[in-house]
Design a protein around this motif. Structure first.
Motif, mmCIF file in Angstrom:
data_model
loop_
_atom_site.group_PDB
_atom_site.id
_atom_site.type_symbol
_atom_site.label_atom_id
_atom_site.label_comp_id
_atom_site.label_asym_id
_atom_site.label_seq_id
_atom_site.Cartn_x
_atom_site.Cartn_y
_atom_site.Cartn_z
ATOM 1 N N LEU A 237 15.201 -35.932 2.341
ATOM 2 C CA LEU A 237 14.035 -35.120 1.955
ATOM 3 C C LEU A 237 12.875 -35.981 1.451
ATOM 4 O O LEU A 237 11.716 -35.750 1.811
ATOM 5 C CB LEU A 237 14.456 -34.095 0.889
ATOM 6 N N ALA A 238 13.205 -36.992 0.647
ATOM 7 C CA ALA A 238 12.137 -37.820 0.072
ATOM 8 C C ALA A 238 11.334 -38.525 1.159
ATOM 9 O O ALA A 238 10.138 -38.809 0.980
ATOM 10 C CB ALA A 238 12.747 -38.841 -0.884
ATOM 11 N N ASP A 239 11.978 -38.803 2.296
ATOM 12 C CA ASP A 239 11.289 -39.527 3.376
ATOM 13 C C ASP A 239 10.300 -38.650 4.131
ATOM 14 O O ASP A 239 9.508 -39.156 4.919
ATOM 15 C CB ASP A 239 12.316 -40.074 4.378
ATOM 16 N N LEU A 240 10.391 -37.356 3.958
ATOM 17 C CA LEU A 240 9.548 -36.448 4.739
ATOM 18 C C LEU A 240 8.317 -35.983 3.970
ATOM 19 O O LEU A 240 7.491 -35.242 4.494
ATOM 20 C CB LEU A 240 10.352 -35.217 5.193
ATOM 21 N N GLN A 241 8.185 -36.402 2.749
ATOM 22 C CA GLN A 241 7.070 -35.919 1.927
ATOM 23 C C GLN A 241 5.735 -36.398 2.503
ATOM 24 O O GLN A 241 5.690 -37.391 3.197
ATOM 25 C CB GLN A 241 7.243 -36.406 0.484
ATOM 26 N N GLY B 151 19.107 -32.200 -3.596
ATOM 27 C CA GLY B 151 19.991 -32.429 -4.740
ATOM 28 C C GLY B 151 21.267 -31.601 -4.730
ATOM 29 O O GLY B 151 22.286 -32.015 -5.253
ATOM 30 N N LYS B 152 21.189 -30.414 -4.138
ATOM 31 C CA LYS B 152 22.367 -29.553 -4.102
ATOM 32 C C LYS B 152 22.589 -29.045 -2.686
ATOM 33 O O LYS B 152 21.633 -28.927 -1.908
ATOM 34 C CB LYS B 152 22.132 -28.330 -5.017
ATOM 35 N N VAL B 153 23.814 -28.747 -2.379
ATOM 36 C CA VAL B 153 24.080 -28.073 -1.108
ATOM 37 C C VAL B 153 24.674 -26.705 -1.399
ATOM 38 O O VAL B 153 25.422 -26.532 -2.367
ATOM 39 C CB VAL B 153 25.024 -28.884 -0.190
ATOM 40 N N PHE B 154 24.321 -25.746 -0.553
ATOM 41 C CA PHE B 154 24.644 -24.345 -0.834
ATOM 42 C C PHE B 154 25.514 -23.689 0.227
ATOM 43 O O PHE B 154 25.929 -22.562 0.069
ATOM 44 C CB PHE B 154 23.356 -23.543 -0.999
ATOM 45 N N PHE B 155 25.739 -24.369 1.336
ATOM 46 C CA PHE B 155 26.680 -23.818 2.318
ATOM 47 C C PHE B 155 27.092 -24.929 3.275
ATOM 48 O O PHE B 155 26.388 -25.930 3.415
ATOM 49 C CB PHE B 155 26.082 -22.626 3.083
ATOM 50 N N VAL B 156 28.237 -24.743 3.898
ATOM 51 C CA VAL B 156 28.708 -25.710 4.882
ATOM 52 C C VAL B 156 27.741 -25.677 6.066
ATOM 53 O O VAL B 156 27.478 -24.611 6.628
ATOM 54 C CB VAL B 156 30.131 -25.364 5.361
ATOM 55 N N GLY B 157 27.198 -26.822 6.398
ATOM 56 C CA GLY B 157 26.272 -26.881 7.518
ATOM 57 C C GLY B 157 24.826 -27.038 7.088
ATOM 58 O O GLY B 157 23.945 -27.253 7.931
ATOM 59 N N GLN B 158 24.560 -26.937 5.783
ATOM 60 C CA GLN B 158 23.171 -27.115 5.353
ATOM 61 C C GLN B 158 22.696 -28.525 5.697
ATOM 62 O O GLN B 158 23.422 -29.508 5.525
ATOM 63 C CB GLN B 158 23.042 -26.867 3.839
ATOM 64 N N THR B 159 21.461 -28.633 6.143
ATOM 65 C CA THR B 159 20.922 -29.933 6.550
ATOM 66 C C THR B 159 20.742 -30.829 5.325
ATOM 67 O O THR B 159 20.157 -30.415 4.322
ATOM 68 C CB THR B 159 19.571 -29.760 7.251
ATOM 69 N N VAL B 160 21.236 -32.051 5.444
ATOM 70 C CA VAL B 160 21.124 -33.013 4.340
ATOM 71 C C VAL B 160 20.245 -34.187 4.747
ATOM 72 O O VAL B 160 19.409 -34.648 3.978
ATOM 73 C CB VAL B 160 22.521 -33.513 3.906
ATOM 74 N N ALA B 161 20.444 -34.683 5.962
ATOM 75 C CA ALA B 161 19.655 -35.829 6.435
ATOM 76 C C ALA B 161 19.493 -35.678 7.940
ATOM 77 O O ALA B 161 20.205 -34.905 8.580
ATOM 78 C CB ALA B 161 20.366 -37.141 6.112
ATOM 79 N N MET B 162 18.522 -36.401 8.484
ATOM 80 C CA MET B 162 18.339 -36.360 9.931
ATOM 81 C C MET B 162 18.321 -37.772 10.489
ATOM 82 O O MET B 162 17.813 -38.697 9.861
ATOM 83 C CB MET B 162 17.084 -35.565 10.313
#
Lengths: 279, 788, 160
Positions: B73-77, B102-113
Motif C-alpha cells: 500500500l505504501a508504494d502506491l501513494q 495493517g490488517k486483513v479482514f478475509f481470506v483473499g484480501q489483497t495485500v501486495a501486488m
C-alpha cells in the motif's frame, strides 16, 4: 492460476521413460494430465520434472486373449466410451467411461492416469475392483510385476506403485455375460462422485464383487455384501441391508449420516440393477 | 420456443425479434474481451492475498531480488481512502483499501501486488512474498457476530453492524392478536456471481492524450471513472475508463474493487501497461459475493388465510467492507421492503442488521435482495397454507394485489404500477395440468422419487429514478441516462450511450429504438458504449434499468434529430415540415421524397443546402428519466414440477413454466433470452451454488470442482407465457426485466420440494437445496414423525 | 524454454514456449489467437475448448509442449468452415449466445457432437454439453441450435 516452473521431458521409449523415473526421484509422470494439470495450475501440487509418457507406443492399444483383456495405460476414457471391448465386459466399461467428467476431458484422460492418481471419488478404481482386475507395473531394474487391484489401491491418492515404477497396462478378466449394476450420486452431472457403487454378480467360479467409492480413502470391496449375494441366495432384504451398512461403516471412516444413506442407496441400486439382468 | 403468446409489435422496428448485431463477432471468435487486448510492453500482475480470515499483519517479507516488482500500500501513494455505502450518519463506514492497511479482514484480501513478465512469472514472485499475520478470531456468522462476545472487525465500532434499522409500515401491534401466527427461520446462503469472463483490469498512461487509461471489465465505466479519480486524487478529465467486450456481469462487475484502484495507481508508478486478469480461484474467494440473508419472520394471518402483517428480522452477512459506491445497506433494505411482495399485507415491521463479517464484501447480484425476500415470503405463504389446510394456489389468490387496486403502495413502500397478478397465476395454472400432476403424485413414482409442484409470485422493480435512489441514500444517484445520436454525411449513424451491454443485446435493441424514431434501418445504426472517451455521462447497466433509461434517452435524442431531419427534408422537398414523414430511410413529403442520406450530406457537408436559420451538423444529445421515479414493476409467476429422491436428495426439474409481464417488448427474442438466463441463475441459487466457510473463515468452494455451476443437464427447457401490460410512464411502455428471472426460482423450487415431501412435513428453509440438505430434511421429518 | 512445432488451423507454426505453458497460453499469448477464451484455467468450464488431432480438448489443461506435431483447430480456423457456419447460423437464429464468452468453446463442442451423433436428441446434446458452462443463456438456445443444425446438416447429406 499458473503452475510453478518445472522441467519437461518426453522420452521416446518405455525403457527411456523407466530409466528417467529410476534416475530422478523428483520426476512426475504425466499422461493425459486431466487431473494433474489442474492441480499444478492451482499450485496445490508441484513437480520438478514432468515425464510425458503420452506418446509411448508401448502403453497404447489393447489385447484380448480370450480370457483376459489387457488395456494399455494410455487408453482414453473416450476410447472406452466409444465401445472399445464393449462385449468383453457386457458394456460395463463403456457405461462407466461415459459418466467420467466431460467428453473433452475423456478425450485426454487415460485409464492408467486415473488409476495411478487414485482419487477417492474416481470411477475406474471401483469399476476395476469389481471386475477383479490387476495392473502391470514396470520399472527399469525389476521388470514387470502384476498387482491385484485390492493391493494396488492403498488409500486416497496412494497406490502400491513404488518409486520408479510405472503403470503400463491393466489386465481385466473377460466377463462377456457379466450381470452388473452401477449407481452414482453426484451434486451435478460430471462432478466427482459423492457415492459410486458398482456390483458385478458372481458367475460360475467367479464370486460377486461389489465395490464402493466416494469414501474417505479410496475404492473398496464390500466383503460381507458380496459374500451374502453369493452364499445366501435366500438372504432377506434386511440381512442384506445390514451387511451393506456394516460394510460401509467399515470402509468409510467417520461416515456422516447422509453419506451412509447415500452409499446404502447406491450399493442397493447397483445390486438391484445387476440382478435385473436376465441370466 | 414455447412462448404461449407473442405480443404484437408496437412499431416497425420496436417489438421485432431482430437477430442480434452482437452475434457476428462472438460467433467468429473475433470479439475483444479484456484479456484479448495486447499492448506493447504490457506486464502481468498477480496479487499476494491474505491466507487468513482475520489478523494483524506483522510484516510483508519481500525477497530483495523482487523488491522492484512488488508493491504494498505504501508504494502506491498518494491515495485517497474512499468509503462506500449510503450517505447516512448512522452507517458505519470504513474505506476498503486497495491493498491491506495493517490488517486483513478475509481470506483473499489483497495485500501486495507483483509484476511479472507474464502471469506465471508474477505468480512465481507472489509465491515468494511472505505475509506474516498474527491471526485473530474470525467472525463468520452474521447472527453470532452481533453477540457481545464476538470479536470486533473494525476498531472503534461498538459492534459488528454497519447499520441497524427498522423498516416499519402500518401498525404491527394492531395485529398482535391475529388468530394465526406462523414463524419460520430461513436462510439464503452466500454465492459468487461467476460471469464466465472473470473481472480484469489493464491500466497505462497515454502520454499523447495526457490521460490514465483504465480498461476494466465493468458494467459502468463512467461511475468507475469517477471512483478511480476520487481514489487516486486525480482530475477526472485525465482518467478514461474503457469497458471492452464484457463477458457477463450480473452485478458482480458494478462496484469499484481494490484491484481496479491498485492497477490504476500502479500504472502511475511504472512506465508500461499493467494487466491483471482475475482467475477463477480469485473470483470465488475475493470477488463481489452475494446474498447471505438470514430471516426470522412471523406471519400474522386470519383463519381464512389473509395475511395481515409480517414481523421479524433480516440479517445480511455483508462481509468486511462496504463496496463503493453503494455498499451493502441497499441489500438489507430491499430485502425487508420486498417482503410483502405482491400481496396486500398492511403491516410490516422488520428489524434489519447489515453485519460485518470476515468474508469478502457483498455486492449486487442479479435480483439484488429480492431472491431472498421472495424465497422468504413465498415459502412463508406455503407454510401458512399448510398450517391452515389451504391450497398454495388459493392462499395466493386470497392475498394478491388485485388489478383494480393498482397503483398499489405495498407495506414495503413500493408502488406497484400496473398489471394483473391473479391473471398471471391463472395463466401459469393453465399452462400446467395440475389435476393430472396431482393424480401422478397420488400414484407415486416407480423409482421411489417424489413429485412436487411449486409456485412463486414475484415483482421486479425496474427503471427507478432519482427519488428512489435518493431514498436509498445512494452516494451516486443513477437518476437518468443520456444518449447522443450522431449522423454521418452518408446518413448512417452512431448512437453513443453510457450503459454497458454485456450480453443484454442492447446494441441491437437500442438500434431498433433509434431506427424506429429515425425511420431508418437498424443496420445503418451502430451503438457505441463502454468508453468514457466516447459516451456522454451515464451510469451503466444494472438494476434492470437500461431499456427504460437508455432506451428512453435514445428515443428522445433520435426524436430530436428526426425533427431536424424533417425540417431539412421539408426545405429540400419544398413542403411544409408538418407534411414530412420519415420511413424507409427517406423523408417523404407531398408527392416527393428525399433520402436521409441526402439530408445528412446537406447537414454535414453542404451547409448552403440547409434552410435558413438551421445550424449545420446532425447530432442530438438528450437525457431521460421516466416521470414515475419509483420505477415500473415487472412481475410474474413461476410454476415448477420436479422429482426429488428422498434418500439421495437429488432433484430433477421436469417442467418449468414462467408467466411474466414486462410491459411492451422492444425485442421479444432478447426478452425471452433474459428470462431464461435469469431463471437458470435462480436455479443455481436454489439447488447448486454456495460459498461456504470453515469455522476459521477459510472458504470451502475455491474452484469449479467445489462450486457447482449448473450446466445443460441441470437446467431444463422452459415454457414462457407473456402477458403485456404497458407501463404508463415509460417510452414505448416498456419495463425493465433483466433480473426478474433470477428472483422466483429459489422460492418456487423450495415450494415444490415442500409439496413433494408434504406427507412427512420436511422443512426447506435454506438454499441451496443440495442433495444432502434435501435428504437430511426428509430424514429429520421422518424421524420426528416416528418420535411423535 | 522449449520449441514446439505444430499445425494450427492448417498452418505449421514453430513457437518457443515455457515448459509450463498450456495450449491456451500458446494460442492466446504466443500467437494472439484470442478467440479461445479462458474461463477457469482448471479444465472445468469448457470455454477454452479446441480440437486436438480432431477431438475436442480443454486447452487450459493440455501442455503446449505435449502438442509437438499435433494438429490444432481453434475457432479462428473455423471461420470458413461450412459445417461450423451452419451451426453458427442456428446459434444466431436461436439466441444461443448473450455475452459471447462461452461461445467459441460451445461451437467447437457442438461440431464434435454433430460429428459423433449425426442427429443427436435434445437429451444427448444436453449430456454432451454438460461440461460447458454458459452463465447467460440458460442453455436452451444452445441446445436447440445444435439440434437444429444437426438436422439441417443431416438433410444436406441426405440430398447430396
Amino acid at each position: 492460476m499458473k503452475p510453478a516452473l518445472f522441467d519437461y521431458v518426453r522420452p521416446e521409449s518405455l525403457s527411456d521413460a523407466l530409466a528417467l523415473l529410476r534416475d530422478d526421484e523428483g520426476a512426475t509422470v504425466i499422461a493425459g494430465g486431466q487431473s494433474l494439470l489442474p492441480m499444478l495450475n492451482l499450485r496445490v501440487t508441484a513437480a520438478e520434472k514432468l515425464v510425458d509418457i503420452s506418446r509411448l507406443h508401448a502403453l497404447q492399444g489393447t489385447n484380448d486373449d480370450g480370457t483376459t483383456v489387457s488395456v494399455g495405460a494410455l487408453v482414453t476414457h473416450a476410447a472406452i466410451e466409444d465401445g472399445l471391448h464393449r462385449e468383453a465386459f457386457n458394456g460395463l466399461l463403456q457405461r462407466v467411461a461415459a459418466k467420467i467428467a466431460y467428453r473433452a476431458v475423456r478425450n485426454m484422460g487415460t485409464l492408467g492416469g486415473s488409476l495411478s492418481l487414485c482419487d477417492p471419488s474416481a470411477d475406474w478404481p471401483a469399476c476395476l475392483l469389481a471386475l477383479d482386475a490387476s495392473v502391470i507395473a514396470a520399472s527399469a531394474d525389476d521388470g514387470e510385476r502384476e498387482i491385484a487391484m485390492e493391493e494396488f489401491l492403498v488409500d486416497a491418492y496412494t497406490t502400491a506403485l513404488e518409486s520408479g515404477e510405472l503403470l503400463t497396462r491393466v489386465v481385466i478378466p473377460r466377463r462377456p455375460m457379466a450381470r452388473w449394476g452401477v449407481s452414482k450420486v453426484t451434486r451435478k452431472s460430471g462432478a466427482f462422485a459423492d457415492s459410486l457403487a458398482i456390483a458385478v454378480l458372481g458367475d460360475g467360479d467367479l464370486p460377486t464383487r461389489v465395490a464402493l467409492t466416494g469414501i474417505a480413502s479410496c475404492a473398496r470391496l464390500l466383503i460381507r455384501t458380496s459374500g451374502i449375494l453369493d452364499e445366501d441366495r435366500e438372504a432377506t432384504a434386511a440381512t442384506l441391508a445390514e451387511a451393506i451398512r456394516e460394510d460401509i461403516v467399515e470402509v468409510h471412516e467417520d461416515v456422516t449420516p447422509y453419506q451412509l444413506r447415500c452409499h446404502h442407496h447406491t450399493v442397493s441400486t447397483a445390486i438391484t440393477e445387476a440382478q435385473s439382468w436376465s441370466k | 420456443m414455447a412462448a404461449e403468446t407473442t405480443p404484437d409489435g408496437v412499431g416497425q422496428w420496436v417489438g421485432k425479434s431482430l437477430p442480434r448485431k452482437e452475434d457476428k463477432r462472438h460467433l467468429a471468435g473475433a470479439s475483444t474481451f479484456i484479456a484479448d487486448i495486447r499492448l506493447p510492453r504490457m506486464r502481468d500482475v498477480a496479487f499476494v492475498r491474505s491466507p487468513v480470515a482475520h489478523g494483524r499483519i506483522q510484516s510483508v517479507e519481500i525477497p530483495e531480488e523482487h523488491r522492484r516488482h512488488v508493491f504494498v500500500l505504501a508504494d502506491l501513494q498518494p491515495l485517497v481512502p474512499i468509503g462506500g455505502g449510503p450517505e447516512m450518519a448512522t452507517f458505519r463506514n470504513v474505506a476498503y483499501p486497495p491493498l491491506a492497511d495493517g490488517k486483513v479482514f478475509f481470506v483473499g484480501q489483497t495485500v501486495a501486488m507483483c509484476i511479472g513478465r507474464n502471469r506465471a512469472g508474477a505468480e512465481d514472485i507472489a509465491a515468494e512474498v511472505f505475509v506474516d499475520v498474527e491471526e485473530q478470531d474470525a467472525v463468520i456468522d452474521a447472527i453470532a457476530a452481533l453477540e457481545g462476545d464476538a470479536p470486533l472487525l473494525h476498531e472503534g465500532w461498538p459492534d459488528n453492524s454497519f447499520i441497524d434499522a427498522v423498516i416499519s409500515e402500518g401498525d404491527i401491534a394492531s395485529v398482535a392478536d391475529a388468530p394465526v401466527k406462523v414463524r419460520r427461520r430461513l436462510k439464503m446462503n452466500r454465492q459468487a456471481t461467476n460471469p464466465l469472463e472473470t473481472r480484469g483490469v489493464i491500466a497505462y498512461r497515454d502520454h499523447r492524450l495526457d490521460e490514465l487509461v483504465v480498461y476494466s471489465s465493468t458494467q459502468g465505466p463512467h461511475v468507475m471513472r469517477h471512483g478511480i479519480a476520487l481514489a487516486l486524487g486525480m482530475p477526472e478529465h485525465k482518467v478514461r475508463v474503457i469497458a471492452p467486450d464484457v463477458g457477463g456481469g450480473f452485478g458482480g462487475k458494478n462496484r469499484l474493487m481494490p484491484e481496479e484502484i491498485a492497477l490504476a495507481a500502479l500504472a502511475m508508478k511504472v512506465d508500461h501497461p499493467v494487466r491483471w486478469i482475475e482467475d477463477r480461484n480469485e473470483h470465488l474467494i475475493a470477488s463481489v459475493q452475494a446474498r447471505e440473508h438470514h430471516y426470522d419472520l412471523t406471519l400474522h394471518a386470519t383463519r381464512e388465510g389473509r395475511v395481515l402483517g409480517i414481523e421479524g428480522s433480516v440479517h445480511v452477512d455483508a462481509g468486511a467492507f462496504a463496496l463503493w459506491p453503494s455498499g451493502p445497506f441497499m441489500e438489507t433494505g430491499m430485502a425487508a421492503r420486498n417482503l410483502p411482495g405482491s400481496y396486500t399485507v398492511e403491516h410490516l415491521q422488520i428489524r434489519t442488521h447489515t453485519v460485518a463479517t470476515n468474508k469478502a464484501p457483498i455486492g449486487p447480484y442479479r435480483g439484488v435482495a429480492r431472491p431472498g425476500a421472495c424465497f422468504a415470503i413465498e415459502r412463508m405463504m406455503d407454510e401458512l397454507a399448510d398450517e391452515l389446510g389451504i391450497d398454495p394456489v388459493e392462499i395466493r389468490r386470497i392475498n394478491l394485489v388485485q388489478p383494480q387496486m393498482m397503483p398499489y403502495r405495498t407495506a414495503g413502500g413500493l408502488r406497484l404500477d400496473n398489471g394483473d397478478y391473479p391473471a398471471a397465476l391463472d395463466k401459469a395454472l393453465a399452462m400446467i395440468d395440475l389435476p393430472a400432476l396431482r393424480e401422478r403424485q397420488r400414484r407415486g413414482e416407480p423409482d421411489g422419487r417424489r413429485l412436487g409442484i411449486g409456485f412463486a409470485v414475484y415483482t421486479e422493480q425496474s427503471g427507478h429514478g432519482t427519488v428512489e435512489w435518493v431514498k436509498r441514500k445512494s452516494r451516486v444517484v443513477p437518476g437518468y441516462e443520456s444518449a447522443t445520436v450522431r449522423m454521418m454525411p452518408d446518413g448512417t449513424a452512431h448512437v453513443l450511450v453510457a450503459i454497458q451491454s454485456h450480453g443484454q443485446g442492447l446494441e441491437t435493441s437500442l438500434s431498433q429504438i433509434a431506427a424506429q424514431e429515425l425511420g431508418m434501418d437498424p443496420a445503418a445504426i451502430l451503438i457505441r458504449h463502454g468508453d468514457t472517451g466516447v459516451s456522454p455521462q451515464g451510469f451503466g447497466t444494472f438494476a434492470s434499468r437500461s431499456i427504460v433509461f437508455s432506451g428512453g434517452a435514445v428515443a428522445k435524442a433520435s426524436r430530436k434529430l428526426a425533427a431536424k431531419i424533417r425540417r431539412i427534408g421539408a426545405h429540400l422537398l419544398q413542403v411544409s415540415e408538418a407534411d414530412v414523414e420519415l420511413r424507409g430511410s427517406c423523408a417523404h413529403g407531398g408527392s416527393g421524397s428525399v433520402s436521409i442520406a441526402e439530408i445528412a450530406r446537406a447537414a454535414n457537408l453542404r451547409p448552403e443546402m440547409l434552410p435558413p436559420d438551421t445550424r449545420p451538423g446532425l447530432e442530438a444529445t438528450e437525457t431521460y428519466e421516466p416521470p414515475e421515479s419509483g420505477g415500473v414493476f415487472s412481475y410474474g409467476v413461476h410454476a415448477v414440477t420436479l422429482l426429488a429422491h428422498p434418500v439421495t436428495g437429488v432433484t430433477e426439474i421436469l417442467d418449468y413454466v414462467i408467466v411474466e409481464d414486462c410491459g411492451n417488448l422492444i425485442n421479444p427474442k432478447i426478452v425471452d433470452g433474459q428470462i431464461i438466463g435469469g431463471v437458470a441463475q435462480g436455479i443455481g441459487t436454489a439447488l447448486y451454488e454456495e460459498l461456504s466457510f470453515s469455522e476459521n473463515g477459510q472458504p470451502i468452494a475455491t474452484t469449479f470442482g467445489d462450486y457447482m455451476m449448473p450446466c445443460a443437464t441441470e437446467i431444463p427447457s422452459f415454457r414462457i407465457g407473456h402477458m403485456v401490460t404497458p407501463a404508463e410512464s415509460t417510452e414505448f411502455g416498456v419495463k425493465g426485466m433483466g433480473e426478474g428471472g433470477a428472483i422466483a426460482p429459489p422460492a418456487a423450487i423450495a415450494n415444490a420440494l415442500n409439496d413433494a415431501f408434504r406427507f412427512c412435513g420436511a422443512w426447506f428453509f435454506e438454499t441451496p437445496m443440495t442433495p444432502r440438505r434435501v435428504s437430511d430434511a426428509v430424514v429429520a421429518a421422518l424421524e420426528s414423525e416416528a418420535a411423535a | 524454454m522449449v520449441e514446439v512445432t505444430l499445425t494450427i488451423n492448417g498452418e505449421e507454426e514453430t513457437v518457443v514456449i515455457d515448459a509450463r505453458d498450456s495450449l491456451s497460453d500458446l494460442l492466446r499469448e504466443k500467437l494472439n489467437l484470442t478467440g479461445t477464451h479462458v474461463g477457469c484455467d482448471h479444465g472445468a468450464c469448457g470455454a477454452c475448448t479446441v480440437h486436438l488431432d480432431g477431438t475436442p480438448v480443454r486447452s487450459c489443461i493440455v501442455l503446449a509442449a505435449r502438442c509437438e506435431c499435433s494438429d490444432i483447430l481453434t475457432i479462428e480456423g473455423t471461420r470458413n468452415d461450412a459445417i461450423t457456419d451452419v451451426v453458427r447460423r442456428h446459434f444466431h437464429d436461436k439466441h444461443a449466445l448473450q455475452c459471447g464468452f462461452c461461445t467459441p468453446g460451445m461451437l467447437m463442442m457442438a461440431v464434435d457432437i454433430i460429428r459423433r451423433y449425426r442427429v443427436p436428441s435434445e437429451e444427448q446434446v444436453r449430456a454432451e454439453l454438460s461440461g460447458q458452462i454458459c452463465r447467460c443463456t440458460g442453455y436452451m438456445g444452445i441446445v436447440n441450435a445444435i439440434v437444429a443444425a444437426a438436422d439441417e446438416l443431416d438433410g444436406q447429406r441426405a440430398t447430396a
